[in-house]
Design a protein around this motif. Sequence first.
Motif, PDB file in Angstrom:
ATOM      1  N   THR A  92       8.087  -1.052  -6.791  1.00 54.77           N
ATOM      2  CA  THR A  92       8.107  -0.052  -7.867  1.00 54.77           C
ATOM      3  C   THR A  92       6.796   0.720  -7.858  1.00 54.77           C
ATOM      4  O   THR A  92       5.805   0.299  -7.262  1.00 54.77           O
ATOM      5  N   CYS A  93       6.814   1.843  -8.539  1.00 56.77           N
ATOM      6  CA  CYS A  93       5.580   2.628  -8.681  1.00 56.77           C
ATOM      7  C   CYS A  93       4.529   1.836  -9.451  1.00 56.77           C
ATOM      8  O   CYS A  93       3.337   1.914  -9.150  1.00 56.77           O
ATOM      9  N   LYS A  94       4.974   1.070 -10.447  1.00 54.40           N
ATOM     10  CA  LYS A  94       4.033   0.266 -11.242  1.00 54.40           C
ATOM     11  C   LYS A  94       3.346  -0.778 -10.363  1.00 54.40           C
ATOM     12  O   LYS A  94       2.149  -1.020 -10.512  1.00 54.40           O
ATOM     13  N   GLU A  95       4.086  -1.405  -9.454  1.00 55.91           N
ATOM     14  CA  GLU A  95       3.497  -2.388  -8.553  1.00 55.91           C
ATOM     15  C   GLU A  95       2.404  -1.743  -7.696  1.00 55.91           C
ATOM     16  O   GLU A  95       1.332  -2.304  -7.503  1.00 55.91           O
ATOM     17  N   LEU A  96       2.665  -0.540  -7.194  1.00 60.63           N
ATOM     18  CA  LEU A  96       1.682   0.183  -6.391  1.00 60.63           C
ATOM     19  C   LEU A  96       0.467   0.555  -7.239  1.00 60.63           C
ATOM     20  O   LEU A  96      -0.672   0.425  -6.796  1.00 60.63           O
ATOM     21  N   MET A  97       0.698   0.980  -8.479  1.00 53.83           N
ATOM     22  CA  MET A  97      -0.411   1.349  -9.370  1.00 53.83           C
ATOM     23  C   MET A  97      -1.276   0.126  -9.681  1.00 53.83           C
ATOM     24  O   MET A  97      -2.507   0.217  -9.711  1.00 53.83           O
ATOM     25  N   ASN A 111       0.822  -1.217   0.000  1.00 53.78           N
ATOM     26  CA  ASN A 111       0.000   0.000   0.000  1.00 53.78           C
ATOM     27  C   ASN A 111       0.855   1.266   0.000  1.00 53.78           C
ATOM     28  O   ASN A 111       0.344   2.364   0.148  1.00 53.78           O
ATOM     29  N   GLY A 112       2.166   1.108  -0.114  1.00 49.90           N
ATOM     30  CA  GLY A 112       3.045   2.268  -0.211  1.00 49.90           C
ATOM     31  C   GLY A 112       3.481   2.846   1.111  1.00 49.90           C
ATOM     32  O   GLY A 112       4.172   3.854   1.145  1.00 49.90           O
ATOM     33  N   PRO A 152      -5.176   0.924  -8.216  1.00 49.05           N
ATOM     34  CA  PRO A 152      -5.315   1.835  -9.365  1.00 49.05           C
ATOM     35  C   PRO A 152      -6.027   3.144  -9.029  1.00 49.05           C
ATOM     36  O   PRO A 152      -5.874   4.126  -9.742  1.00 49.05           O
ATOM     37  N   SER A 153      -6.765   3.196  -7.931  1.00 47.35           N
ATOM     38  CA  SER A 153      -7.508   4.422  -7.611  1.00 47.35           C
ATOM     39  C   SER A 153      -6.678   5.452  -6.850  1.00 47.35           C
ATOM     40  O   SER A 153      -7.140   6.578  -6.641  1.00 47.35           O
ATOM     41  N   LEU A 154      -5.467   5.096  -6.425  1.00 49.22           N
ATOM     42  CA  LEU A 154      -4.611   6.056  -5.724  1.00 49.22           C
ATOM     43  C   LEU A 154      -4.156   7.157  -6.682  1.00 49.22           C
ATOM     44  O   LEU A 154      -3.879   6.898  -7.838  1.00 49.22           O
ATOM     45  N   PRO A 155      -4.068   8.393  -6.193  1.00 44.71           N
ATOM     46  CA  PRO A 155      -3.599   9.475  -7.066  1.00 44.71           C
ATOM     47  C   PRO A 155      -2.094   9.388  -7.304  1.00 44.71           C
ATOM     48  O   PRO A 155      -1.360   8.784  -6.535  1.00 44.71           O
ATOM     49  N   ASP A 156      -1.627   9.976  -8.399  1.00 44.67           N
ATOM     50  CA  ASP A 156      -0.191  10.042  -8.685  1.00 44.67           C
ATOM     51  C   ASP A 156       0.495  10.929  -7.654  1.00 44.67           C
ATOM     52  O   ASP A 156      -0.097  11.828  -7.089  1.00 44.67           O
TER      53      ASP A 156
END
Length: 64
Positions: free
Chosen positions: A50-55, A41-42, A59-63
């Motif tokens: 990686t950022c991709k793994e978190l995304m 969950n970061g 997917p609903s988390l903001p950048d």
Amino acid sequence: LCPPFFFQHLIYPSNHMNYTVIWALLDTLSQELQSLIEHPNGTETSPAATCKELMLAHPSLPDG
């Protein structure tokens, strides 16, 4: 891998099952398995590699 008799003295002290130890071992095993299958969950306790793994996990988390 531990031999089968490795934990025998914990589970069977004086020929009686020690249910307290058994439940503690099962609880610890459950927590370890849960941590292996949870999505990151970061946070510091559950970081993503990686950022991709978190995304992909959220997917609903903001950048950012």
